[in-house]
Write a protein that holds these residues in place. Sequence first.
Motif, short mmCIF file in Angstrom:
data_model
loop_
_atom_site.label_atom_id
_atom_site.label_comp_id
_atom_site.label_asym_id
_atom_site.label_seq_id
_atom_site.Cartn_x
_atom_site.Cartn_y
_atom_site.Cartn_z
N CYS A 169 1.76 -9.81 -14.21
CA CYS A 169 2.04 -8.42 -13.88
C CYS A 169 2.74 -8.33 -12.54
O CYS A 169 2.31 -8.92 -11.55
N CYS A 205 0.25 -6.20 -9.96
CA CYS A 205 -1.04 -6.70 -9.48
C CYS A 205 -1.22 -8.21 -9.61
O CYS A 205 -2.19 -8.76 -9.08
N CYS A 212 -1.15 -3.16 -18.50
CA CYS A 212 -1.95 -4.14 -17.79
C CYS A 212 -3.42 -3.69 -17.75
O CYS A 212 -3.70 -2.56 -17.37
N CYS A 264 -5.55 -4.60 -15.77
CA CYS A 264 -6.01 -4.54 -14.39
C CYS A 264 -5.51 -3.28 -13.68
O CYS A 264 -6.28 -2.38 -13.39
N CYS A 265 -4.19 -3.20 -13.42
CA CYS A 265 -3.68 -2.07 -12.63
C CYS A 265 -3.25 -0.90 -13.51
O CYS A 265 -3.01 0.19 -13.01
N ILE A 279 -0.48 -0.50 -15.20
CA ILE A 279 0.95 -0.25 -15.30
C ILE A 279 1.46 -0.78 -16.64
O ILE A 279 0.92 -1.74 -17.18
ZN ZN Z 1 -1.20 -5.22 -13.35
#
Ligand code: ZN
Length: 96
Positions: A18, A21, A41, A43-44, A46
Amino acid sequence: MPAVGHEAPGESLEETVCRVCGQDDGTLLRDGYGVPLYVICDCCGIESGLGDDHLSKVRETRGYWVADGARWDVPSRRPENWDLLEQLSHIPAEWR
Ligand SMILES: [Zn+2]
């Protein structure tokens, strides 16, 4: 093998890390031609191809995400001993 586009033979533009992140779970975010696959993603949060095409936007998004506590978009995917700084170190140099 026929040459494709302007890329050097054998050069792949695949991305699994990514840009925002640095998370990399092996999911392809861009194919071998650099075409975004619109993967969100975990995690973040996006989406590849949306908001991660320009360095200024990537940096801005990362800044807001970290300032907001670097929360996981899918909290259940967060590793137990997750290390934000360690993950950020995996961001490709051109997107830092
Ligand atoms: Zn990410």
